[in-house]
Scaffold this motif. Structure first.
Motif, PDB file in Angstrom:
ATOM      1  N   ARG A 291     -23.059   7.683   5.432  1.00  0.00           N
ATOM      2  CA  ARG A 291     -21.914   6.980   6.012  1.00  0.00           C
ATOM      3  C   ARG A 291     -21.046   7.935   6.821  1.00  0.00           C
ATOM      4  O   ARG A 291     -20.549   7.578   7.903  1.00  0.00           O
TER       5      ARG A 291
ATOM      6  N   GLY B 100      -7.774  -7.171  -4.860  1.00  0.00           N
ATOM      7  CA  GLY B 100      -8.474  -6.389  -3.837  1.00  0.00           C
ATOM      8  C   GLY B 100      -8.786  -7.181  -2.589  1.00  0.00           C
ATOM      9  O   GLY B 100      -9.919  -7.139  -2.083  1.00  0.00           O
ATOM     10  N   LEU B 101      -7.808  -7.928  -2.062  1.00  0.00           N
ATOM     11  CA  LEU B 101      -8.051  -8.775  -0.904  1.00  0.00           C
ATOM     12  C   LEU B 101      -7.912  -8.027   0.416  1.00  0.00           C
ATOM     13  O   LEU B 101      -8.046  -8.628   1.467  1.00  0.00           O
ATOM     14  N   TRP B 102      -7.627  -6.759   0.378  1.00  0.00           N
ATOM     15  CA  TRP B 102      -7.453  -5.984   1.606  1.00  0.00           C
ATOM     16  C   TRP B 102      -8.706  -5.164   1.869  1.00  0.00           C
ATOM     17  O   TRP B 102      -9.421  -4.762   0.966  1.00  0.00           O
ATOM     18  N   ASP B 103      -8.988  -4.951   3.142  1.00  0.00           N
ATOM     19  CA  ASP B 103     -10.187  -4.233   3.586  1.00  0.00           C
ATOM     20  C   ASP B 103      -9.856  -2.749   3.732  1.00  0.00           C
ATOM     21  O   ASP B 103      -8.941  -2.370   4.470  1.00  0.00           O
ATOM     22  N   SER B 104     -10.594  -1.909   3.030  1.00  0.00           N
ATOM     23  CA  SER B 104     -10.344  -0.470   3.075  1.00  0.00           C
ATOM     24  C   SER B 104     -11.066   0.227   4.233  1.00  0.00           C
ATOM     25  O   SER B 104     -10.800   1.408   4.492  1.00  0.00           O
ATOM     26  N   ALA B 105     -11.967  -0.476   4.922  1.00  0.00           N
ATOM     27  CA  ALA B 105     -12.754   0.164   5.980  1.00  0.00           C
ATOM     28  C   ALA B 105     -11.890   0.715   7.123  1.00  0.00           C
ATOM     29  O   ALA B 105     -12.109   1.852   7.558  1.00  0.00           O
ATOM     30  N   PRO B 106     -10.912  -0.042   7.658  1.00  0.00           N
ATOM     31  CA  PRO B 106     -10.090   0.535   8.744  1.00  0.00           C
ATOM     32  C   PRO B 106      -9.299   1.767   8.309  1.00  0.00           C
ATOM     33  O   PRO B 106      -9.192   2.743   9.063  1.00  0.00           O
TER      34      PRO B 106
ATOM     35  N   GLN C 100     -10.173   3.882   5.938  1.00  0.00           N
ATOM     36  CA  GLN C 100     -11.118   4.973   5.766  1.00  0.00           C
ATOM     37  C   GLN C 100     -11.577   5.537   7.099  1.00  0.00           C
ATOM     38  O   GLN C 100     -11.723   6.759   7.262  1.00  0.00           O
TER      39      GLN C 100
ATOM     40  N   CYS D 256       0.822  -1.211   0.000  1.00  0.00           N
ATOM     41  CA  CYS D 256       0.000   0.000   0.000  1.00  0.00           C
ATOM     42  C   CYS D 256       0.862   1.269   0.000  1.00  0.00           C
ATOM     43  O   CYS D 256       0.606   2.175  -0.812  1.00  0.00           O
TER      44      CYS D 256
END
Length: 320
Positions: free
Chosen positions: A156, A40-46, A48, A2
């Motif tokens: 959101r 795209g196996l990574w989570d963008s929520a944390p 963001q 990243c």
């Protein structure tokens, strides 16, 4: 990966796709970078959530603005998700591009981008096979307008606890009545742009919608009869006064027939009706000056004269 990808985006070079970024840096293998972006196996929520929290600490508050806009990424090919011929804000014209809805938190002169959501045109949402091939998630394959996407992002951001005092948007969003109503329903203060042809009425004024007009047996709307009735009466008074002043006893011309003229598309006041009648009389008598012709043009341009049975209504174009 990243940090390396972010460094490639903000680093030198014009092209920001995967292959040119990997070629400009020996530390980023092309295969690994392609897998990182493509799978795209990574989570963008944390990430963001951290971004929004820090943005709220820096510029959030009652004096902050939440700015809704969209931006375009010009493209040459057809494989990028959402690419289609559409208006590109960066170019100021229609072009092949991707469009993203942006949400920015700003205070004074400090703007911080909170969200970028890709807009999918109907040419994409109507082709399920194309979306599946490009890896569009199933929940995002339904068509959404840009104002609908903006409302989802605002919900959101509110749920995340980001503070702002007012929502701003340009005319591309301000012309959407559901968007404005959604902001009011959520108790938000907002200021939006509107196009110059947008009709705006006071909150206490009752509008006469075309679908709810009451028609008489002759097919004429009640509003149209009232407008033309006032114009006819004003016309009779003006003709009579002019004839008495000149000592002319010639019978006045026949009155306007309300049975053929349906209605004006915009509600006019008594002064407008009187001015309209004066312009029409000046046209008949051949003494119309420049101001009267200009007013007649504004009436036809702004309110529009709608007639039935091919009746053109009063002839303003024949003025000398």
């Amino acid at each position: 990966m990243c940090p390396a990808y972010i460094a490639g985006l903000i680093g030198p070079g014009d092209r920001k796709s995967i292959q040119p970024m990997a070629a400009r840096s020996d530390a980023i293998p092309y295969d690994r970078l392609h897998h990182f972006i493509g799978a795209g196996l990574w989570d963008s929520a944390p990430l963001q959530a951290t971004l929004w929290s820090q943005a709220d600490e820096l510029v959030g508050g009652d004096r902050a603005w939440l700015i809704i806009d969209d931006t375009a990424l010009p493209k040459k090919g057809k494989a990028s998700v959402g690419v289609a011929p559409q208006y590109a804000t960066a170019l100021g014209k229609n072009a092949n591009c991707q469009t993203l809805v942006s949400v920015t938190l700003a205070s004074s002169e400090v703007p911080l981008m909170l969200s970028l959501r890709l807009f999918l045109p109907e040419s994409w949402t109507s082709d399920t096979a194309r979306m599946d091939k490009s890896g569009v998630p199933a929940p995002l394959q339904e068509y959404r307008t840009k104002p609908e996407i903006a409302i989802e992002e605002i919900d959101r951001i509110i749920a995340a606890g980001v503070r702002f005092g007012c929502v701003l948007a340009d005319a591309g969003y301000g012309l959407s009545a559901p968007f404005r109503q959604a902001l009011s329903t959520r108790g938000l203060r907002w200021a939006v742009g509107i196009p110059r042809h947008q009709k705006v009425y006071p909150a206490k004024r009752a509008t006469d919608l075309p679908g709810r007009r009451q028609r008489s047996s002759s097919g004429t709307t009640c509003a149209g009869r009232q407008i033309y009735g006032r114009a006819r009466d004003a016309r009779k008074r003006e003709v009579a006064a002019g004839q008495l002043a000149q000592g002319n006893q010639t019978p006045p011309p026949p009155p306007l027939r309300a049975g053929k003229h349906r209605h004006l598309t915009h509600c006019t006041s008594r002064s407008h009706v009187a001015n309209l009648s004066a312009c029409h009389m000046a046209n008949l008598s051949g003494r119309a000056d420049q101001r009267q012709r200009a007013f007649a043009g504004r009436v036809r341009r702004n309110w529009g004269w709608i007639t039935s049975k091919g009746d053109p209504g009063p002839d303003f174009t024949a003025m000398p």
